[in-house]
Design a protein around this motif. Structure first.
Motif, PDB file in Angstrom:
ATOM      1  N   SER A   1      18.810  15.895  -3.060  1.00 47.50           N
ATOM      2  CA  SER A   1      17.261  15.490  -2.624  1.00 47.50           C
ATOM      3  C   SER A   1      16.304  16.441  -3.170  1.00 47.50           C
ATOM      4  N   ALA A   2      14.966  16.099  -2.929  1.00 46.39           N
ATOM      5  CA  ALA A   2      14.049  16.898  -3.415  1.00 46.39           C
ATOM      6  C   ALA A   2      13.466  17.277  -2.507  1.00 46.39           C
TER       7      ALA A   2
ATOM      8  N   CYS B   1      20.998  15.234   0.200  1.00 46.37           N
ATOM      9  CA  CYS B   1      21.083  14.095   1.448  1.00 46.37           C
ATOM     10  C   CYS B   1      22.425  13.350   1.445  1.00 46.37           C
ATOM     11  N   LYS B   2      22.765  12.868   2.880  1.00 49.39           N
ATOM     12  CA  LYS B   2      23.695  11.713   2.767  1.00 49.39           C
ATOM     13  C   LYS B   2      23.218  10.741   3.536  1.00 49.39           C
TER      14      LYS B   2
ATOM     15  N   ARG C   1       9.673  19.901   4.858  1.00 50.19           N
ATOM     16  CA  ARG C   1       9.480  18.519   4.280  1.00 50.19           C
ATOM     17  C   ARG C   1      10.306  18.259   3.085  1.00 50.19           C
ATOM     18  N   VAL C   2      11.362  17.439   3.442  1.00 50.47           N
ATOM     19  CA  VAL C   2      12.243  16.807   2.440  1.00 50.47           C
ATOM     20  C   VAL C   2      12.156  15.503   2.176  1.00 50.47           C
ATOM     21  N   THR C   3      12.484  15.233   0.766  1.00 49.36           N
ATOM     22  CA  THR C   3      12.242  13.750   0.454  1.00 49.36           C
ATOM     23  C   THR C   3      13.840  13.493  -0.137  1.00 49.36           C
ATOM     24  N   CYS C   4      14.259  12.331   0.416  1.00 53.46           N
ATOM     25  CA  CYS C   4      15.666  11.857   0.043  1.00 53.46           C
ATOM     26  C   CYS C   4      15.405  10.585  -0.663  1.00 53.46           C
ATOM     27  N   PRO C   5      15.861  10.395  -2.069  1.00 59.70           N
ATOM     28  CA  PRO C   5      15.829   9.326  -2.827  1.00 59.70           C
ATOM     29  C   PRO C   5      16.936   8.384  -2.284  1.00 59.70           C
TER      30      PRO C   5
ATOM     31  N   THR D   1       0.915  -1.063  -0.033  1.00 55.91           N
ATOM     32  CA  THR D   1       0.053  -0.128   0.101  1.00 55.91           C
ATOM     33  C   THR D   1       0.824   1.160  -0.109  1.00 55.91           C
ATOM     34  N   ASN D   2       2.135   1.118   0.307  1.00 55.53           N
ATOM     35  CA  ASN D   2       2.920   2.240   0.258  1.00 55.53           C
ATOM     36  C   ASN D   2       3.405   2.710  -1.155  1.00 55.53           C
ATOM     37  N   PRO D   3       2.642   3.770  -1.562  1.00 51.38           N
ATOM     38  CA  PRO D   3       2.962   3.973  -3.233  1.00 51.38           C
ATOM     39  C   PRO D   3       4.544   4.354  -3.396  1.00 51.38           C
ATOM     40  N   ASP D   4       5.420   4.644  -2.381  1.00 51.58           N
ATOM     41  CA  ASP D   4       6.619   4.922  -2.747  1.00 51.58           C
ATOM     42  C   ASP D   4       7.711   3.822  -2.558  1.00 51.58           C
ATOM     43  N   GLY D   5       7.024   2.484  -2.236  1.00 55.56           N
ATOM     44  CA  GLY D   5       8.043   1.632  -1.565  1.00 55.56           C
ATOM     45  C   GLY D   5       8.740   1.894  -0.612  1.00 55.56           C
ATOM     46  N   CYS D   6      10.072   1.596  -0.607  1.00 53.64           N
ATOM     47  CA  CYS D   6      11.019   1.849   0.443  1.00 53.64           C
ATOM     48  C   CYS D   6      12.285   2.457  -0.252  1.00 53.64           C
TER      49      CYS D   6
END
Length: 962
Positions: A866-867, A848-849, A873-877, A826-831
């Motif tokens: 990162s985005a 990101c590090k 609110r930060v998103t780190c791929p 159900t997690n749309p972004d996976g891990c």
């Protein structure tokens, strides 16, 4: 001898042909079956004599070139026995003293070609060696010859043994003679269907039996079926918009009908299908009739309006219109949809996800099956964006790729359906300062009540905006001797409620709060910078909020369309109060909140849930490679939300909540008492008493600093005299030279924008372009200037709104989710990413590090950008982590932990926080660590691998002992 007209024409033809063949020689690397030049003279058959014109002459042939002797009968090959003079349309015919190759693409080399030079002479008096290749083109077999140039004229290569059928007949192998030009096919074929067929005892992937169904189309021809084969052939071709999908050849003894199954239409859904047919007699070089074309049948998804009219082409609607779309396939849904379900009995159906852009939806998925009606409601997003017409789209894509394998929908994606969105006329209302109100209908007045009031109310659209007024000072100008200020605003549309609070008692930091589910967005809030926030509700209603740096003061601007014309129902619809008047005590009690007070509703409440409210989640994303909707999809105005809302009300909050609130702390709103406040409430500290000249100067400077001042005030002549008076009054009452002037400038910009959009001026488009080029939605903070719509930071500042000092180090507050289960579908972004709440971040340089928790090994350097998903609110791929379902199945690795930190410049890093990826089938993990499913042992990233290896060794030893 005198040459006749026919002889002359024949000579001309030979000359033209000679010119043609001299143009091109075959390359040694080319396939002669493809490149061979055709010699199409039908007089080369054995039965033809040269007549009185003189015979055929092949002295134009180029030595070493390949040729195809193409005559219209089955003997279109060189004879393999002696042909005497005065045959084959020439005086000296050349025949083949050897055998043709018998295998496809086989080449016979140095085969002798012979000719008799005189009557009763030696049949091979002249000879030369040539090469021959056997070729196949579909059902036709022919030969290519690498010829040599004959030494004499009236000497030509012979081909064919039958008679010359001429232009009005064709050779027929079945009767070994000439017959009519084409077999009977004088009418267009008919495409009929779809037809349903059933196959019992079909097994699905789990081995369960069910009755399989499939559909087909049939192409029906009009020829008469024969008892015996008379050589007639009919080629049937099925075409789609994308090309040929199926072909079949019928004999005259076959039923005049060709059936094509749905499997040939994979990749061709949403296309027209038709068939065509051509007739010919069986021979090596058949003459084919022109194709006869059938009707077409549409195989695809059809869309209909609520009134049953089919949706054809693009759509055109205004912002906020609500449009019902019914989805109906033009063909039956068959059991290939069941093959991967493992469900008995099978009910064929497909689930589609509806992807949209610039549209809100009632539901993001629909189920399509036989006999049921699937529909969704979309509403073009209303957006105060200075674009007179925008383009929205929606697209259907199967939600489960495994379900579509082996079915007609395998790999299917519908074309984007375009929706032309035209802008509505917008209305503007503002409440700022202590507070001063400018209504939708042009009234301007001051309101000095305390408590909760209704700013906007439109019951028919389930819209209500409430504000809180708090005591903020005393003034000899006020009739009551008491001044109140805006300090909080909260808005409801349908089941969505969202607010911004700056009311005492609070710390200096404001916060946002939301009251309904955040699983699917139906509204959102974003920050331009630390002082400006904007609430956008599903209808597009926009509430711009200016937040002071101290508690107890905000300014509120409301922009919306579709007023229902009712006046005096709320503060913004007041048309009774005289211009510039004060509304104190009981005079404005009619505007107080008499129903549900939204400020007192706890987060997650279901009391406002209304099944009849048209609440539309926004599926405003493109499909990712994984086929999911990303959590950082851009909002329609290019900003990114701090939080989003939806319409789901039937689940407990703990089950519904997907993301934590915005970057501010979430606390309970403390609402001021509704009773008359005490006089002499303390004001923010002021260094001196501020006079009217100083206040006027501060308000003027703030407005003139706006990039759109020249357009709005200088060119459009906006009347802001009353706004200026209110700004001066606020400055003097509050002793604040910064916040009231900043609010005045912001409200001037918002009001100007609304007036430009709603104007009918001939200069509207030009004004829109000027405003759009000069206005910076981020406000540029105090560390930059707005240039051509972009903040340019002064020395020492960075980020898109120039609000972050250079050299500042980010601070990570928390991780949205410190753990991630690789089995959570159900997690749309996976891990694949970590979502972080942080402060002091620069959105245009942030990186990101990622380091391994156990070893400290760096897995991703700050160069891996990162985005910044939202303010704070930060998103780190994440890079590829050494954990997978395969590793967990063989007990190699059940959990893996990393540390995440942030940097604005690549050298100074924030604090770090741990993020763990684990296999939920075997483990339970939280921020403290992991335990196995039995709960007996706590595992962490350091000993997990060792323990699983030990367990695997134990299993191997046990197997050997057994």
């Amino acid at each position: 001898m005198k040459m006749t007209t026919n002889c002359f024409l024949g000579s001309i033809f030979s000359l033209v042909f000679v010119a043609a063949v001299l143009v091109r020689r075959s390359s040694s690397s080319e396939d002669p079956c493809v490149t061979a030049l055709q010699i199409g003279d039908s007089k080369r058959t054995i039965t033809e004599d040269p007549g009185t014109c003189g015979g055929l002459c092949d002295n134009y042939i180029l030595n070493g070139s390949w040729y195809r002797l193409d005559v219209s009968n089955s003997g279109a090959r060189m004879p393999e026995s002696c042909v005497p003079v005065w045959h084959c349309g020439t005086y000296i015919p050349i025949w083949l003293n050897g055998a043709h190759p018998t295998e496809t693409n086989q080449v016979s080399t140095n085969v002798r070609a012979c000719a008799q030079l005189k009557f009763n002479g030696d049949c091979c008096e002249w000879y030369g060696n040539i090469n021959v290749k056997r070729c196949v083109d579909g059902t036709v077999t022919y030969f290519a010859y690498q010829l040599i140039k004959p030494p004499y004229c009236d000497m030509a290569y012979c081909a064919g043994s039958g008679p010359n059928c001429g232009n009005s007949g064709s050779w027929n192998d079945a009767i070994q003679n000439c017959t009519t030009l084409y077999p009977d096919l004088d009418q267009n074929p008919t495409l009929i269907g779809p037809y349903i067929s059933q196959t019992a005892n079909t097994r699905d992937s789990s081995g369960k039996a069910f009755t399989a169904t499939s559909f087909s189309l049939k192409c029906r021809l009009n020829y008469v079926q024969r008892q015996t084969d008379d050589g007639a052939r009919y080629d049937v071709v099925f075409d789609t918009t994308g090309g040929v999908v199926y072909t079949k050849t019928l004999k005259s003894t076959d039923i005049p009908e060709v059936e094509m199954s749905e499997s040939y239409l994979v990749g061709h859904v949403d296309q027209n299908v038709s068939c065509r047919a051509t007739a010919y007699w069986q021979s090596a070089f058949p003459k084919r009739s022109e194709y006869k074309q059938s009707n077409s049948v549409y195989i695809g998804i059809k869309l209909y309006y609520a009134n049953g009219a089919e949706i054809i082409g693009s759509l055109s609607f205004q912002e906020g219109d609500k449009v019902t779309v019914t989805v109906q396939p033009s063909f039956p849904i068959t059991t290939p949809a069941c093959l991967n379900q493992g469900v008995t009995p099978c009910s064929p159906s497909y689930t589609f996800r509806v992807y949209t852009h610039q549209l809100y939806l009632s539901n993001c998925t629909i189920s399509v099956s036989n006999g049921s009606i699937a529909s969704f409601v979309f509403s073009p997003i209303a957006n105060l964006d200075l674009i007179p017409q925008r383009i929205g789209t929606f697209q259907l894509i199967p939600d489960n790729s495994a379900q579509t394998q082996g079915s007609i929908f395998n790999g299917y994606r519908s074309a984007n359906k375009l929706v032309m969105i035209t802008e509505r006329d917008w209305s503007h209302c503002s409440s700022g300062g202590d507070p001063h109100v400018s209504t939708f209908y042009g009234a301007y007045y001051h309101i000095y009540g305390v408590g909760q009031y209704v700013l906007v109310s439109i019951p028919s659209r389930k819209i209500e905006v409430q504000v809180t007024f708090t005591p903020c000072g005393t003034s000899p100008i006020s009739q009551s001797g008491t001044v109140s200020c805006n300090c909080g605003v909260i808005a409801r549309e349908g089941n969505n409620i969202i607010g911004i609070n700056n009311c005492p008692p609070l710390s200096s930091a404001t916060f946002t709060r939301y009251l309904t589910d955040v699983n699917n967005p139906g509204g959102y809030i974003y920050s331009s910078n630390s002082n400006y926030k904007t609430i956008v509700l599903p209808s597009g209603m926009r509430i711009s909020v200016y937040v002071a740096n101290y508690v107890g003061y905000i300014g509120v601007d409301v922009d919306m369309y579709g007023l229902d014309g009712t006046v005096n129902r709320d503060i913004c619809s007041n048309s009774l109060t005289s211009l510039g008047a004060e509304c104190v005590s009981t005079q404005c009690d009619r505007y107080k909140v008499h129903g549900t007070n939204f400020f007192n509703i706890e987060q997650g409440t279901q009391s406002l849930c209304d099944a009849n409210a048209l609440l539309v989640p926004q599926c405003d994303c493109r499909p990712t490679s994984g086929g999911t909707v990303g959590s950082t999809c851009p909002m329609p105005d290019g900003n990114v939300p701090l939080l989003t809302l939806s319409n789901t009300c039937n689940l407990p909050l703990s089950a519904r909540r997907k993301r934590s609130p915005a970057d501010e702390d979430s606390v309970t709103v403390a609402t001021p008492s509704a009773v008359t406040p005490p006089r002499n409430v303390a004001l923010p500290a002021s260094s001196s008493n501020i006079g009217s000249d100083q206040a006027r100067d501060a308000c003027n400077r703030a407005m003139m600093a706006s990039n759109v001042y020249d357009l709005c005030i200088g060119q459009l002549r906006m009347n802001i005299s009353l706004d200026m008076q209110s700004c001066m009054l606020d400055v003097q009452i509050l002793g604040d030279l910064v916040m009231p002037p900043s609010l005045l400038a912001k409200q001037m910009e918002n009001r100007c924008k609304t007036e430009i959009i709603s104007s009918n001026s001939a200069a509207k488009d030009n004004n829109i372009q000027i405003y759009d080029n000069k206005y910076c939605s981020t406000g540029c903070s105090t560390g930059g200037n707005c240039v051509q719509g972009t903040c340019q930071c002064i020395s020492g500042y960075q980020s898109s709104d120039c609000s972050v000092l250079k050299g500042a180090v980010p601070t990570i507050i928390n991780l949205q989710a410190p753990v991630c289960d690789i089995r959570d579908t159900t997690n749309p972004d996976g891990c694949n990413a970590v979502f972080i709440s942080a402060r002091n971040v620069s959105d245009n340089t942030l990186a990101c590090k990622i380091t391994e928790t156990t070893s400290g090994k760096v897995l991703q350097n700050p160069a891996g950008r990162s985005a910044l998903a939202t303010l704070g609110r930060v998103t780190c791929p994440l890079p590829a982590l050494p954990i997978s379902l395969q590793l967990s199945r063989d007990y190699s690795l059940l959990s893996y932990s990393i540390n995440v930190s942030l940097s604005n410049d690549g050298s100074a890093y924030s604090n770090s926080m741990k993020f763990t990826v684990y296999d939920g089938l075997y483990m339970i993990c939280d921020a403290r660590g992991c335990v196995n499913r039995s709960g007996s042992t706590r595992l962490d990233g350091a000993n997990n691998v060792a323990l699983t290896l030990l367990f695997a060794t134990f299993i191997l030893v046990l197997q050997k002992l057994v």
